[in-house]
Design an enzyme around this catalytic site. Structure first.
Site, short mmCIF file in Angstrom:
data_model
loop_
_atom_site.label_atom_id
_atom_site.label_comp_id
_atom_site.label_asym_id
_atom_site.label_seq_id
_atom_site.Cartn_x
_atom_site.Cartn_y
_atom_site.Cartn_z
N PHE A 128 -1.73 8.42 15.67
CA PHE A 128 -1.74 7.13 16.37
C PHE A 128 -0.52 6.34 15.93
O PHE A 128 -0.41 5.95 14.76
CB PHE A 128 -3.03 6.41 15.97
CG PHE A 128 -3.29 5.13 16.71
CD1 PHE A 128 -3.98 5.13 17.91
CD2 PHE A 128 -2.89 3.91 16.17
CE1 PHE A 128 -4.26 3.94 18.57
CE2 PHE A 128 -3.16 2.72 16.84
CZ PHE A 128 -3.85 2.74 18.04
N GLY A 136 4.67 -4.07 11.11
CA GLY A 136 3.40 -3.50 10.65
C GLY A 136 2.28 -4.44 11.04
O GLY A 136 1.69 -4.32 12.11
N SER A 137 2.05 -5.44 10.17
CA SER A 137 1.03 -6.44 10.51
C SER A 137 1.35 -7.10 11.85
O SER A 137 0.45 -7.34 12.67
CB SER A 137 0.96 -7.51 9.42
OG SER A 137 0.67 -6.93 8.18
N THR A 165 -0.28 8.67 10.04
CA THR A 165 -1.21 9.62 9.43
C THR A 165 -1.32 10.87 10.30
O THR A 165 -1.49 10.78 11.52
CB THR A 165 -2.61 8.96 9.30
OG1 THR A 165 -2.48 7.81 8.47
CG2 THR A 165 -3.62 9.92 8.69
N GLN A 289 -24.93 -3.16 -23.09
CA GLN A 289 -25.21 -4.00 -21.92
C GLN A 289 -23.96 -4.38 -21.14
O GLN A 289 -24.03 -4.58 -19.92
CB GLN A 289 -25.98 -5.25 -22.36
CG GLN A 289 -27.41 -4.88 -22.75
CD GLN A 289 -28.21 -6.06 -23.20
OE1 GLN A 289 -27.67 -7.08 -23.62
NE2 GLN A 289 -29.52 -5.95 -23.14
N GLN A 346 -12.41 1.52 -16.46
CA GLN A 346 -12.77 0.81 -17.70
C GLN A 346 -13.91 1.53 -18.43
O GLN A 346 -13.88 1.68 -19.66
CB GLN A 346 -13.18 -0.63 -17.35
CG GLN A 346 -13.18 -1.58 -18.52
CD GLN A 346 -11.76 -1.85 -19.02
OE1 GLN A 346 -10.77 -1.57 -18.33
NE2 GLN A 346 -11.65 -2.35 -20.24
N GLY A 349 -12.78 4.37 -20.37
CA GLY A 349 -11.93 4.04 -21.52
C GLY A 349 -10.57 4.73 -21.39
O GLY A 349 -10.02 4.83 -20.29
N GLU A 373 -5.10 -0.13 8.60
CA GLU A 373 -6.04 -0.62 9.64
C GLU A 373 -6.24 -2.14 9.51
O GLU A 373 -7.34 -2.65 9.70
CB GLU A 373 -7.40 0.09 9.55
CG GLU A 373 -7.31 1.59 9.45
CD GLU A 373 -7.43 2.30 10.78
OE1 GLU A 373 -7.68 1.64 11.79
OE2 GLU A 373 -7.24 3.52 10.78
C1 LIG Z 1 -1.12 5.91 3.95
C2 LIG Z 1 -0.83 5.08 5.18
C3 LIG Z 1 -1.30 5.53 6.42
C4 LIG Z 1 -1.02 4.80 7.57
N1 LIG Z 1 -1.38 5.32 8.81
C5 LIG Z 1 -0.96 4.70 9.94
C6 LIG Z 1 -1.16 5.31 11.23
O1 LIG Z 1 -1.74 6.40 11.36
N2 LIG Z 1 -0.67 4.66 12.32
C7 LIG Z 1 -0.04 3.46 12.24
O2 LIG Z 1 0.38 2.94 13.27
N3 LIG Z 1 0.18 2.85 11.03
C8 LIG Z 1 -0.26 3.45 9.90
N4 LIG Z 1 -0.05 2.87 8.65
C9 LIG Z 1 0.61 1.57 8.60
C10 LIG Z 1 -0.32 0.44 8.12
O3 LIG Z 1 -1.27 0.15 9.10
C11 LIG Z 1 0.59 -0.74 7.75
O4 LIG Z 1 1.27 -0.39 6.57
C12 LIG Z 1 -0.19 -2.03 7.55
O5 LIG Z 1 -0.70 -2.46 8.78
C13 LIG Z 1 0.66 -3.14 6.95
O6 LIG Z 1 1.87 -3.27 7.60
P1 LIG Z 1 3.23 -3.30 6.74
O7 LIG Z 1 3.21 -2.13 5.83
O8 LIG Z 1 4.37 -3.41 7.68
O9 LIG Z 1 3.11 -4.58 5.87
P2 LIG Z 1 3.65 -6.07 6.26
O10 LIG Z 1 3.18 -6.42 7.61
O11 LIG Z 1 5.11 -6.11 6.00
O12 LIG Z 1 2.89 -6.95 5.20
C14 LIG Z 1 3.32 -7.10 3.86
C15 LIG Z 1 2.40 -8.09 3.15
O13 LIG Z 1 2.46 -9.36 3.83
C16 LIG Z 1 1.15 -9.76 4.20
N5 LIG Z 1 1.25 -10.50 5.47
C17 LIG Z 1 1.87 -10.13 6.62
N6 LIG Z 1 1.72 -11.07 7.56
C18 LIG Z 1 0.97 -12.07 7.00
C19 LIG Z 1 0.47 -13.31 7.47
N7 LIG Z 1 0.67 -13.74 8.72
N8 LIG Z 1 -0.25 -14.07 6.60
C20 LIG Z 1 -0.50 -13.65 5.33
N9 LIG Z 1 -0.05 -12.48 4.83
C21 LIG Z 1 0.67 -11.70 5.66
C22 LIG Z 1 0.36 -8.47 4.34
O14 LIG Z 1 -1.04 -8.70 4.18
C23 LIG Z 1 0.94 -7.68 3.18
O15 LIG Z 1 0.31 -8.07 1.98
C24 LIG Z 1 -0.31 3.58 7.49
C25 LIG Z 1 0.14 3.13 6.23
C26 LIG Z 1 -0.08 3.88 5.10
C27 LIG Z 1 0.49 3.40 3.80
#
Ligand SMILES: Cc1cc2nc3c(=O)[nH]c(=O)nc-3n(C[C@H](O)[C@H](O)[C@H](O)COP(=O)(O)OP(=O)(O)OC[C@H]3O[C@@H](n4cnc5c(N)ncnc54)[C@H](O)[C@@H]3O)c2cc1C
Length: 395
Positions: A128, A136-137, A165, A289, A346, A349, A373
């Site tokens: 996908f 990314g985000s 992936t 505990q 933890q 240990g 995701e």
């Molecule tokens: C092992 C792995 C498998 C993956 N598989 C897939 C896949 O199959 N297909 C696919 O399309 N993608 C895939 N991804 C991508 C994954 O979905 C993205 O890495 C993720 O969505 C975050 O995007 P980014 O890495 O660009 O982080 P960024 O968007 O650059 O974010 C960096 C940081 O900023 C924060 N941030 C960003 N915007 C905001 C905001 N508006 N407010 C507050 N905080 C914010 C984020 O929470 C994060 O902490 C995969 C990633 C990994 C590592």
């Protein structure tokens, strides 16, 4: 998002038998194979074939298209059960049964369903492609383009997808691309395309080296003048790709929540065993505990995630819009899993810090659940957005 029709899924007794068999398979076949998977960073082919024969690659494909026809609640239970073993075993079929399949279900034409569902159910591997080097985000900022072929026959795709992936093993990709140069309201500049990985111009980079989840692979997908026919456009309509992707993400988030819950249980069971065997001050550390508190907090949190999973999946199967609850489940379960694996280190240990023991890899493997995701932060924003919108709508 419109509510889907109620989803009955597989007959209850048949499903219970299937789950029981699967639990045995996880215990007797997958867990003993983990060390091999980790040492060689790959799942042995014979295990992948067994998983295909068990129907795991087509769990959510309707039965009249050759799949198991599970509903969301059943699918989440299977994911949770599989997640008790090393994460690679879930990962290899996760995109098939999650994002790819749900996109076809939510957006595919009858012809696309008839073409792809039987292949997916038979074990063709899907990936996908949403994320890119620069987005990314903020996924709607993607730069991959799909332009009409000047000959009038289909589309030409160009761009790079990142962290995809299963891309190194995939037979087919669902690629999100811009069909309009400028961003449009509701992200209508984005469309989705079903692209076989052997299409000329499609290539993958070398698998990325990762923190954890050995045996599961991600890589870049490069699209260089990739020509696809008109019927590769999901739903035969431009401008719907982002909507289909977001609808599929609900399903993906439930899957990551279920995986986090299953893996937290695995880590906790391991810590429970260790705590009863390891002695300090002349008695098992389980007698202390402060150790019991870590065990009890973990048990309590796993139980909470299990209840959330049962609730959100039942709602999804009744056809409710679960965008907010699926996000809440994913946030809680992935963060909870992070807390549980930390406590497990933890409890172990010094042994918890050593690669020789399982706790160290549980800790590394679980870290990604809070990121992909939808990161925890993005999902928190989404939950709050829906809360505020609903509040405003109440007047
Ligand atoms: C092992 C792995 C498998 C993956 N598989 C897939 C896949 O199959 N297909 C696919 O399309 N993608 C895939 N991804 C991508 C994954 O979905 C993205 O890495 C993720 O969505 C975050 O995007 P980014 O890495 O660009 O982080 P960024 O968007 O650059 O974010 C960096 C940081 O900023 C924060 N941030 C960003 N915007 C905001 C905001 N508006 N407010 C507050 N905080 C914010 C984020 O929470 C994060 O902490 C995969 C990633 C990994 C590592």
């Amino acid at each position: 998002m419109t509510a889907a029709a109620a989803n009955k899924g597989m007959d209850g007794d048949t499903f219970d038998q299937f789950l029981e068999q699967l639990e045995r398979y996880v215990r007797e076949r997958l867990i003993p194979a983990e060390k091999d998977v980790i040492a060689h960073d790959r799942i042995p082919d014979e295990i992948v074939d067994e998983m295909k024969d068990m129907g795991l690659f087509g769990l959510t494909v309707p039965d009249d298209y050759g799949g198991a026809g599970l509903n969301t609640a059943q699918y989440a239970q299977v994911v949770k059960t599989m997640a008790y073993a090393a994460p690679a075993f879930r990962s290899i079929f996760s995109i098939n049964v999650g994002m790819f399949n749900s996109a076809i279900k939510n957006g595919g034409t009858e012809e696309q369903k008839a073409e792809w569902w039987p292949k997916i159910a038979a074990g063709a591997i899907a990936c996908f492609g949403l994320t890119e080097p620069g987005s990314g985000s903020d996924s709607a900022a993607m730069q991959t383009t799909a332009k009409p072929d000047p000959s009038g026959n289909g589309w030409i795709l160009n761009g790079t997808k990142r962290y995809i992936t299963n891309a190194p093993h995939a037979d087919v990709a669902l690629i999100m691309a811009r069909t309009e140069k400028d961003a449009l309201p509701k992200n209508a500049h984005v469309s989705a395309f079903i692209v076989p990985m052997d299409t000329p111009g499609m290539s993958t980079g070398s698998p990325d080296e990762k923190m954890g989840q050995a045996g599961s692979h991600i890589s870049d997908v490069m699209l260089d003048d990739v020509h696809v026919p008109g019927d590769a456009l999901l739903g035969a309509e431009t401008g719907k790709g982002f909507r289909f992707a977001m609808m599929s993400l609900d399903n993906g988030r439930i899957s990551v929540g279920a995986a986090s819950t299953g893996y937290a249980r695995r880590a906790l069971d391991s810590a429970l065993r260790y705590a009863t065997e390891r002695k300090a001050f002349g008695e098992p550390i389980a007698n202390f505990q402060l150790i019991q508190q870590m065990l009890a907090d973990s048990e309590t949190e796993i139980y909470a995630a299990e209840c959330m999973m049962a609730d959100v999946t039942a709602r999804a199967d009744r056809g409710e819009n679960v965008i907010r609850k699926a996000a809440a489940f994913k946030v809680f379960a992935s963060e909870m899993c992070g807390r549980v694996v930390d406590r497990v280190v933890q409890i172990y240990g010094g042994a918890g810090y050593l690669a020789e023991y399982d706790a160290e890899r549980f800790f590394r493997d679980a870290r990604i659940y809070r990121i992909y995701e939808g990161t925890t932060q993005i999902l928190q924003l989404q939950i709050a957005k829906h809360m505020l919108r609903d509040f405003a709508a109440q007047g």
